[in-house]
Design an enzyme around this catalytic site. Structure first.
Site, PDB file in Angstrom:
ATOM      1  N   LYS A  46      -7.718   4.064 -20.106  1.00 56.84           N
ATOM      2  CA  LYS A  46      -8.068   4.474 -21.493  1.00 56.84           C
ATOM      3  C   LYS A  46      -6.835   4.475 -22.476  1.00 56.84           C
ATOM      4  O   LYS A  46      -6.174   3.363 -22.366  1.00 56.84           O
ATOM      5  CB  LYS A  46      -8.555   6.022 -21.661  1.00 56.84           C
ATOM      6  CG  LYS A  46      -9.624   6.507 -20.429  1.00 56.84           C
ATOM      7  CD  LYS A  46     -10.743   5.590 -20.512  1.00 56.84           C
ATOM      8  CE  LYS A  46     -12.003   6.084 -19.582  1.00 56.84           C
ATOM      9  NZ  LYS A  46     -12.000   6.109 -18.278  1.00 56.84           N
ATOM     10  N   ARG A  83       0.658  -1.213  -0.017  1.00 58.31           N
ATOM     11  CA  ARG A  83      -0.024  -0.001  -0.040  1.00 58.31           C
ATOM     12  C   ARG A  83       0.568   1.369  -0.091  1.00 58.31           C
ATOM     13  O   ARG A  83       0.251   2.114  -0.611  1.00 58.31           O
ATOM     14  CB  ARG A  83      -1.149  -0.037   1.198  1.00 58.31           C
ATOM     15  CG  ARG A  83      -1.847   1.415   1.419  1.00 58.31           C
ATOM     16  CD  ARG A  83      -2.722   1.137   2.430  1.00 58.31           C
ATOM     17  NE  ARG A  83      -2.450   0.859   3.797  1.00 58.31           N
ATOM     18  CZ  ARG A  83      -2.085   1.618   4.364  1.00 58.31           C
ATOM     19  NH1 ARG A  83      -1.861   2.960   4.451  1.00 58.31           N
ATOM     20  NH2 ARG A  83      -1.454   1.134   5.663  1.00 58.31           N
ATOM     21  N   TYR A 125     -16.104  14.499 -17.390  1.00 58.19           N
ATOM     22  CA  TYR A 125     -16.658  13.336 -17.286  1.00 58.19           C
ATOM     23  C   TYR A 125     -17.787  13.454 -16.083  1.00 58.19           C
ATOM     24  O   TYR A 125     -17.680  13.990 -15.173  1.00 58.19           O
ATOM     25  CB  TYR A 125     -15.377  12.362 -16.708  1.00 58.19           C
ATOM     26  CG  TYR A 125     -15.758  11.031 -16.400  1.00 58.19           C
ATOM     27  CD1 TYR A 125     -16.721  10.334 -17.370  1.00 58.19           C
ATOM     28  CD2 TYR A 125     -15.391  10.515 -15.158  1.00 58.19           C
ATOM     29  CE1 TYR A 125     -17.064   9.013 -16.598  1.00 58.19           C
ATOM     30  CE2 TYR A 125     -15.770   9.065 -14.701  1.00 58.19           C
ATOM     31  CZ  TYR A 125     -16.444   8.447 -15.617  1.00 58.19           C
ATOM     32  OH  TYR A 125     -16.948   7.201 -15.136  1.00 58.19           O
ATOM     33  N   ASP A 151      -6.840  17.097 -16.681  1.00 58.70           N
ATOM     34  CA  ASP A 151      -7.143  15.949 -17.234  1.00 58.70           C
ATOM     35  C   ASP A 151      -6.782  15.878 -18.346  1.00 58.70           C
ATOM     36  O   ASP A 151      -7.779  16.329 -19.343  1.00 58.70           O
ATOM     37  CB  ASP A 151      -8.685  15.493 -16.752  1.00 58.70           C
ATOM     38  CG  ASP A 151      -8.932  14.273 -17.006  1.00 58.70           C
ATOM     39  OD1 ASP A 151      -8.164  13.613 -17.768  1.00 58.70           O
ATOM     40  OD2 ASP A 151      -9.833  13.489 -16.541  1.00 58.70           O
TER      41      ASP A 151
END
Length: 399
Positions: free
Chosen positions: A209, A59, A112, A184
């Protein structure tokens, strides 16, 4: 890595993870382990105290994930990159730990759907002010500015209309007022757009993507420009637990190796289809930055080296025509997401952007007759023929 920074993008994409991989591996191995063994109690103490570099717990850091982060950092030209389990993880890290109660953020009015949901439905719980504006207009940004504005967040090209914002002009304005700019760039990938070189403070991508590119990974990455920003991101990810897993990091590294050649081919095919659709009688409007009559064309050509392969278009026959088109395509896959090696087509108003309030949809120009297509690597004539037969059926009543 200093010598490799002078190499071309596609060369760095293949080599900037280094040749000295563990156990002489040709590609980075998958470190599928939750924890790492200490040489001694003193070694463990020194690692936790930050006196030595090394790994403790996945982590907090994992070698496979770090290989991906170092690769993206080099391709973006940033100080450090951070990989997350989704694009939303990167978006959250780019905003929430950098803002405090009572502060104000200007966000793009075209984003988005889940990003819109985060800003407009959840930020108020933390006493954060949010104003959505058309970030392609500097006048709109200036009008929305407040004394407590600390950040401008935008997508360019924006999802799903491909709205283009001038990163350099926005960054100059924000930095004169000690505010951060977050971009972004998912629609372009780092191959076609480098926000940090244009003045942005942070750049992020939904790695799901184009960067990964094969439709088999959900991931996000955030790249920052200073060590102070990196410290904030490390601390945030440590306590929120959003680190990407090593299996997915391995797949993304593999995808990056073909990013340049995929983007070049996809761009070529998409522009061909956009020009063809632009002149089709069933199509009302095509939103593609490569078209000369697109409103953001000039800025796109100035700040991008290519225009990607995802664009939207509106149908003259309204919602029913848009729906019929998706029903009739045979090669294009009706599926959300974008940037895959195969062509995906969807209806934003009822799918990816369904959670966007109607008034904001109207402001975005996100209409119910809009279709979004993410062009893949299929033969362009095959895709054109598929769309042509589907569009022809849109003009006829169902049998």
């Amino acid at each position: 890595m200093s010598e490799e920074k002078q190499l071309a993008f596609e060369t760095r994409a293949l080599h900037c993870d280094g040749h000295g991989k563990p156990m002489h591996a040709h590609v980075w191995p998958i470190f599928q382990t939750s924890s790492f063994v200490f040489d001694s109690p003193e070694h463990g103490r020194a690692l936790f105290a930050g006196e030595q570099q090394g790994h403790i717990y996945s982590r907090l850091g994992n070698p496979t994930v770090e290989a991906l982060e170092n690769t993206v950092k080099e391709l973006e030209g940033g100080h450090a990159s951070f990989a997350f389990g989704s694009g939303m993880g990167a978006i959250t890290c780019s905003t929430m730990p950098f803002l405090h109660a009572g502060e104000h953020i200007i966000v793009g009015d075209t984003l988005y759907g889940c990003t819109v949901d985060l800003f407009h439905e959840h930020f108020h719980q933390y006493a954060l002010e949010v104003t959505a504006v058309d970030t392609s207009s500097m006048d709109a940004i200036k009008s929305a500015w407040k004394p407590n504005t600390k950040m401008i967040y935008l997508e360019t090209p924006a999802n799903p209309t491909n709205k283009i914002s001038d990163i350099g002009e926005i960054a100059k304005f924000a930095h004169e007022r000690n505010a951060l700019v977050v971009v972004d760039g998912t629609f372009s990938s780092p191959y076609f757009l480098k926000p940090l070189k244009l003045g942005a403070d942070m750049a992020l991508h939904s790695v799901t993507k184009y960067i990964s590119g094969h439709g088999d990974v959900v991931a996000g990455v955030l790249t920052v420009t200073t060590e102070d920003q990196a410290k904030i991101c490390r601390g945030w990810r440590k306590v929120t637990g959003g680190l990407l897993g090593p299996q997915d990091a391995f797949l993304v590294l593999r995808g990056i190796r073909t990013l340049q050649i995929r983007m070049e081919r996809i761009q070529q095919t998409a522009l061909t289809l956009a020009k063809w659709l632009h002149d089709h009688p069933a199509i009302e409007k095509v939103n593609h930055p490569g078209l000369e009559d697109f409103p953001g064309h000039d800025i796109a050509m100035k700040q991008m080296s290519g225009v990607g392969g995802t664009f939207s278009f509106t149908m003259r026959g309204g919602y029913e025509a848009a729906k019929r088109l998706l029903e009739e395509v045979k090669i294009c896959t009706v599926c959300v997401s974008l940037g895959s090696v195969d062509t995906l087509i969807e209806h934003p108003a009822s799918m990816t952007h369904a959670c966007v309030p109607e008034e904001l949809m109207i402001k975005q120009g996100l209409t119910k007759n809009m279709v979004r297509i993410s062009v893949g690597l299929e033969n362009v004539e095959d895709l054109k023929a598929d769309l042509a037969q589907a569009l022809e059926k849109c003009e006829k009543p169902k049998a």
